[in-house]
Scaffold this motif. Structure first.
Motif, short mmCIF file in Angstrom:
data_model
loop_
_atom_site.label_atom_id
_atom_site.label_comp_id
_atom_site.label_asym_id
_atom_site.label_seq_id
_atom_site.Cartn_x
_atom_site.Cartn_y
_atom_site.Cartn_z
N GLY A 1 6.69 9.38 5.29
CA GLY A 1 7.83 8.62 5.78
C GLY A 1 8.52 7.80 4.70
N SER A 2 9.85 7.64 4.87
CA SER A 2 10.63 6.74 4.03
C SER A 2 11.42 5.85 4.96
N VAL A 3 11.63 4.60 4.51
CA VAL A 3 12.30 3.65 5.38
C VAL A 3 13.22 2.74 4.58
N VAL A 4 14.39 2.40 5.17
CA VAL A 4 15.26 1.33 4.65
C VAL A 4 15.76 0.51 5.84
N GLY A 5 16.18 -0.72 5.58
CA GLY A 5 16.69 -1.58 6.64
C GLY A 5 16.65 -3.02 6.19
N ASP A 6 17.19 -3.91 7.00
CA ASP A 6 17.19 -5.33 6.64
C ASP A 6 15.90 -5.96 7.15
N VAL A 7 14.81 -5.60 6.48
CA VAL A 7 13.47 -6.00 6.92
C VAL A 7 12.68 -6.43 5.69
N VAL A 8 11.90 -7.49 5.86
CA VAL A 8 11.01 -7.93 4.77
C VAL A 8 9.59 -7.94 5.31
N ILE A 9 8.67 -7.35 4.59
CA ILE A 9 7.27 -7.31 5.03
C ILE A 9 6.35 -7.87 3.95
N GLU A 10 5.12 -8.17 4.39
CA GLU A 10 4.07 -8.51 3.42
C GLU A 10 3.00 -7.44 3.55
N ASP A 11 2.62 -6.85 2.43
CA ASP A 11 1.62 -5.79 2.43
C ASP A 11 0.73 -6.01 1.22
N ASN A 12 -0.54 -6.29 1.46
CA ASN A 12 -1.48 -6.55 0.36
C ASN A 12 -0.98 -7.62 -0.61
N GLY A 13 -0.36 -8.66 -0.06
CA GLY A 13 0.09 -9.75 -0.91
C GLY A 13 1.47 -9.55 -1.52
N ASP A 14 2.00 -8.31 -1.44
CA ASP A 14 3.33 -8.06 -1.98
C ASP A 14 4.38 -8.29 -0.89
N ILE A 15 5.47 -8.91 -1.30
CA ILE A 15 6.60 -9.10 -0.39
C ILE A 15 7.60 -7.98 -0.66
N ILE A 16 7.88 -7.17 0.35
CA ILE A 16 8.70 -5.98 0.14
C ILE A 16 9.95 -6.06 1.00
N ASP A 17 11.10 -5.95 0.34
CA ASP A 17 12.38 -6.04 1.03
C ASP A 17 12.96 -4.63 1.16
N TRP A 18 12.97 -4.14 2.39
CA TRP A 18 13.44 -2.76 2.62
C TRP A 18 14.94 -2.61 2.41
N SER B 1 0.83 -1.20 0.00
CA SER B 1 0.00 0.00 0.00
C SER B 1 0.87 1.26 0.00
N GLY B 2 2.18 1.08 -0.11
CA GLY B 2 3.06 2.23 -0.24
C GLY B 2 3.42 2.43 -1.69
N GLY B 3 4.63 2.83 -1.95
CA GLY B 3 5.10 3.01 -3.32
C GLY B 3 6.59 3.08 -3.24
N TRP B 4 7.24 3.28 -4.39
CA TRP B 4 8.69 3.48 -4.33
C TRP B 4 8.94 4.97 -4.22
N SER B 5 9.72 5.38 -3.22
CA SER B 5 10.10 6.80 -3.09
C SER B 5 11.11 7.11 -4.18
N VAL B 6 10.79 8.02 -5.05
CA VAL B 6 11.71 8.39 -6.13
C VAL B 6 12.92 9.11 -5.52
N PRO B 7 14.14 8.67 -5.83
CA PRO B 7 15.30 9.37 -5.28
C PRO B 7 15.57 10.69 -6.03
N SER B 8 16.53 11.44 -5.54
CA SER B 8 16.82 12.76 -6.12
C SER B 8 17.49 12.66 -7.48
N VAL B 9 18.26 11.58 -7.68
CA VAL B 9 18.95 11.39 -8.96
C VAL B 9 18.50 10.06 -9.54
N VAL B 10 18.10 10.07 -10.81
CA VAL B 10 17.55 8.85 -11.40
C VAL B 10 18.25 8.49 -12.71
N ASP B 11 19.30 9.22 -13.04
CA ASP B 11 19.97 9.00 -14.32
C ASP B 11 20.60 7.63 -14.43
#
Lengths: 370, 370
Positions: B151-168, A173-183
């Motif tokens: 919010g934005s997040v990164v880390g060595d975490v894997v979640i399930e959200d709406n059927g999607d497996i997301i690796d932070w 239910s989130g999305g991918w945060s677009v980074p500042s540089v995408v080249d």
């Protein structure tokens, strides 16, 4: 067989290119010192001109020189070299990026033996950073200077970024945060017919939840208000490289329409970046003032305009790229009615109206304007 | 063997629970009408009290009644029922979420046969939404009403959200955008020793690029300024469920320190949500006014305080949770020196100083306060 480049290789190549440009500039300055000539460098005057051929803002052709021996220039000359040095040694050489705010803090200091501050405030470092971009013929991102990004994206797209394979269709239910540089991003799979941009995260959420991107096979992009450079560059790259139309949805408001025009034509403050950032094929899809009548949005669902909005609309009436009959009508209506409406006002007909009727109708009838 | 629930099942269960609460409330109102009694409902008075036992803000114990037959209440009574009906029929029943802004547009209208508007502005619908939360003993998110998240997040975490497996850990140079509601998220893998929160995306980017989250095995979280509810809930869930300490880094500024206190104790405006959102074990790690001296940040790297900051600091001096010797000293210094400093001012010592010295030192010396 040639192996496609990885995002890291692309990034390293860009860094080397930028370092070479800085070296060339510095060598010219050094040469003139050795020859006993006053050091100086040339740069285009930063004034935006609308180019009807290229259909975007471009840098004018006049040039100016920054001369060390001209007391009016000495400080800026020193500052430009300081910023160039920091970008070279601290950023490009070390493969690091930073914001213009952090850059300001790292160039701050006093000139040895004096109490004179190298920079008084961030306005000064921002200004010379932009001068440096123009003088080098580079974008800020090429110097590893980044703006904060606020974009979010979903779609049936797989990319490679710094060795990670990222599937934009599997973001929960989130999305991918677009980074500042995408080249440096490498597109591995792009299964989309067009790009749909909205100016607000709330609307993006609505469309994402209603599976608009799956139903219409599009890439769904949002920023928070004015679109940041990373997101604009991403839109441009995808549109150019995969031949995707771009449809822009904003509020019915000169501010929103200007967001559209920055995506399409570039920004007036930074005309030298439009080659890099402007997606000239982008089309405006809504909301217009005409939509308020068409969709019968009552006054209760509109907002009063602030005097600044009216002033903005009056300025926009004069912009060369808002001269069509359509835009003149929208701007004049905006000034007359003194009301504006958000995309969300369509929730009058239920919260899914925007996903199930408004956007599908726009797409079906190709109801887009330039 | 019991199968663990999926994020979708968790979401459906919450929706059914909330619908049941609304049904109960409506049944009581219906019953009083059938009995010929004036319809009314009870709710706690929305006033925050600091509970030293629970170490967070809580709702006071006093109650109030909203009575339909009291002319001062009639309008609000109608509005609360309208919002409850919309949440029930348009959101919970249809598994849709929306923002309080969109909710406002969808409850707007006139009372049949009159020209009286149901709501005059969004302040009214926001207010009754909060009343409804309190009356039902639910959080706004339980009604599928969401705030915009940043919010934005990164880390060595894997979640399930709406059927999607997301690796932070595989988000390239971006991150995962934290959604507005995170209760349904299922954590599949959490390989982290603590949570590191920063108030700014720019600082988060610096730390991400310098691999701080890999080196120190932490989850790296940032918002843009004040932390939104989705992000606070995510921090709380991870901290509670995986026993993770939380270290908060903000600017050296009452505004930043208040961001910390909202994460730890909850917000004064919405005390009923602190049980759901406050991470009482969170610790403040920096920057303090003491840090400015310790790290020898010169005046040139600080910013002048606005009068509003000083006013804020004076109010905060009185808050029960800022009574420690440490906080009183910071606040008094803030008022005296009239200067504030951003985390980025540490770039005086090079852009990696924050990643390679400041944060490692704080962690090594356990230099945290409550």
């Amino acid at each position: 067989m040639l192996m496609p480049k990885t995002s890291e290789e692309l990034r390293r190549e860009q860094e080397l290119r930028s370092m070479k440009r800085i070296e060339e500039m510095m060598r010219r300055i050094q040469d003139s010192i050795y020859k006993g000539m006053p050091p100086e460098f040339e740069m285009p005057v930063r004034k935006g001109v609308f180019d009807p051929e290229k259909k975007r803002l471009v840098l004018g052709t006049s040039k100016t020189r920054r001369r060390y021996m001209n007391v009016a220039h000495t400080r800026k000359f020193m500052q430009t070299l300081k910023v160039a040095e920091t970008c070279y040694n601290e950023l490009l050489k070390k493969h690091k990026t930073t914001t213009i705010r952090d850059l300001f803090y790292s160039v701050l200091g006093t000139i040895p033996g004096t109490k004179i501050q190298t920079f008084n405030d961030q306005t000064e470092s921002n200004l010379v950073s932009t001068d440096l971009e123009v003088a080098l013929g580079l974008a800020r991102e090429d110097l590893n200077l980044v703006a904060e990004s606020s974009g979010s994206v979903v779609g049936d797209v797989v990319i490679e970024d710094n060795g990670d394979i990222i599937d934009w269709s599997k973001m929960g239910s989130g999305g991918w945060s677009v980074p500042s540089v995408v080249d440096h991003i490498v597109f591995k799979k792009v299964n989309a017919k067009f790009i749909l941009y909205v100016e607000k995260k709330a609307v993006w959420n609505r469309l994402r939840e209603d599976n608009v991107w799956k139903k219409y096979k599009c890439v769904l992009v949002a920023t928070r208000g004015q679109s940041d450079r990373g997101t604009r560059r991403l839109i441009k790259r995808m549109s150019d490289e995969f031949d995707l139309p771009v449809y822009v949805f904003t509020d019915s408001d000169p501010y929103g329409w200007y967001i559209y025009s920055v995506i399409k034509y570039g920004s007036m403050a930074l005309p030298h970046t439009s080659e890099y950032l402007a997606t000239t094929r982008a089309k405006f899809a809504g909301m217009s003032m005409d939509d308020l009548e068409k969709y019968d949005i009552p006054k209760s669902h509109t907002l009063p305009r602030k005097p600044a909005d009216i002033k903005r609309a009056k300025e926009m009436l004069k912009y060369p790229w808002f001269q069509s009959e359509f835009w003149q009508r929208q701007l004049k209506k905006a000034i007359q009615t003194k009301r504006k409406a958000e995309l969300q006002s369509l929730a009058k007909y239920g919260i899914e109206f925007i996903s199930e009727k408004y956007i599908p109708d726009k797409l079906k009838n190709q109801d887009f304007v330039d």
